[in-house]
Design an enzyme around this catalytic site. Structure first.
Site, PDB file in Angstrom:
ATOM      1  N   SER A  56       0.815  -1.220   0.000  1.00 32.95           N
ATOM      2  CA  SER A  56       0.000   0.000   0.000  1.00 32.95           C
ATOM      3  C   SER A  56       0.846   1.265   0.000  1.00 32.95           C
ATOM      4  O   SER A  56       0.430   2.289  -0.542  1.00 32.95           O
ATOM      5  CB  SER A  56      -0.942  -0.006   1.204  1.00 32.95           C
ATOM      6  OG  SER A  56      -1.876  -1.059   1.062  1.00 32.95           O
ATOM      7  N   THR A  84       2.842  -2.365  16.150  1.00 33.95           N
ATOM      8  CA  THR A  84       3.796  -1.255  16.060  1.00 33.95           C
ATOM      9  C   THR A  84       3.132  -0.074  15.354  1.00 33.95           C
ATOM     10  O   THR A  84       2.070  -0.228  14.754  1.00 33.95           O
ATOM     11  CB  THR A  84       5.049  -1.663  15.251  1.00 33.95           C
ATOM     12  OG1 THR A  84       4.667  -1.836  13.873  1.00 33.95           O
ATOM     13  CG2 THR A  84       5.666  -2.954  15.795  1.00 33.95           C
ATOM     14  N   HIS A  86       3.817   1.088  12.597  1.00 32.92           N
ATOM     15  CA  HIS A  86       3.905   0.907  11.145  1.00 32.92           C
ATOM     16  C   HIS A  86       2.555   1.152  10.470  1.00 32.92           C
ATOM     17  O   HIS A  86       2.475   1.801   9.420  1.00 32.92           O
ATOM     18  CB  HIS A  86       4.409  -0.511  10.848  1.00 32.92           C
ATOM     19  CG  HIS A  86       4.559  -0.808   9.392  1.00 32.92           C
ATOM     20  ND1 HIS A  86       3.593  -1.495   8.677  1.00 32.92           N
ATOM     21  CD2 HIS A  86       5.548  -0.524   8.517  1.00 32.92           C
ATOM     22  CE1 HIS A  86       3.987  -1.610   7.416  1.00 32.92           C
ATOM     23  NE2 HIS A  86       5.163  -1.035   7.290  1.00 32.92           N
ATOM     24  N   PHE A 111     -10.492   5.840  -3.877  1.00 35.98           N
ATOM     25  CA  PHE A 111      -9.759   5.445  -2.671  1.00 35.98           C
ATOM     26  C   PHE A 111     -10.281   4.097  -2.172  1.00 35.98           C
ATOM     27  O   PHE A 111     -11.315   4.023  -1.515  1.00 35.98           O
ATOM     28  CB  PHE A 111      -9.916   6.520  -1.597  1.00 35.98           C
ATOM     29  CG  PHE A 111      -9.050   6.313  -0.399  1.00 35.98           C
ATOM     30  CD1 PHE A 111      -7.696   6.576  -0.460  1.00 35.98           C
ATOM     31  CD2 PHE A 111      -9.591   5.857   0.792  1.00 35.98           C
ATOM     32  CE1 PHE A 111      -6.879   6.398   0.656  1.00 35.98           C
ATOM     33  CE2 PHE A 111      -8.788   5.680   1.907  1.00 35.98           C
ATOM     34  CZ  PHE A 111      -7.439   5.949   1.842  1.00 35.98           C
TER      35      PHE A 111
END
Length: 155
Positions: A56, A84, A86, A111
């Site tokens: 992504s 995390t 991330h 989107f």
């Protein structure tokens, strides 16, 4: 599939071309998203080109590279929350990047990036058998509706 509040969309006459830029992580979910986007395009008579990228995070650069060659771009990906930060970084970067592509190119960007807490949520939005939603179809429909609305105003 849930479409509460979804608008009825009528497309302008036209031969629209759309790049589907799709991440590769989470194969089952991605195949559902891609299938939904391609079905929506076929229903509208639009022609698509599928471009696969690793994840992504890479959606923005691919969308930016191809936007000028198509009437619209549909970005499809999925990010699943982990333990995390991330998740937050990738979701923010992809969202901001895709928004920038739309504004800088003047082309609609559908989107279709799922940002989910777990795989179950992602599958429920992927347009798979038993899913409540079809976000790939919705992203394509939004991109085509916007391309149609902008058609009288060429770049």
């Amino acid at each position: 599939m849930a479409h509460s509040g979804a608008p009825d969309i009528t497309l302008a006459e036209g031969d629209f071309t759309v790049a589907i830029v799709a991440a590769s992580w989470h194969t089952e979910v991605m195949e559902g998203l891609i299938d939904g986007a391609q079905r929506a395009a076929a229903d509208a008579g639009a022609r698509t080109t599928l471009i696969r990228v690793p994840g992504s995070f890479e959606l923005s650069v691919a969308a930016a590279r191809v936007a000028e060659h198509f009437d619209a771009v549909v970005a499809l990906g999925v990010v699943i929350r982990g333990g995390t930060p991330h998740f937050d970084y990738v979701c923010s970067a992809a969202t901001d990047g895709l928004n920038r592509v739309a504004i800088d190119s003047g082309r609609p960007v559908g989107f279709g990036l799922l940002t989910c807490d777990n795989e179950e949520q992602a599958r429920d939005r992927a347009g798979l058998e038993g899913s409540r939603e079809d976000k790939g179809h919705e992203a394509m429909t939004a991109a085509l509706a916007t391309a149609s609305a902008l058609a009288p105003y060429p770049l």
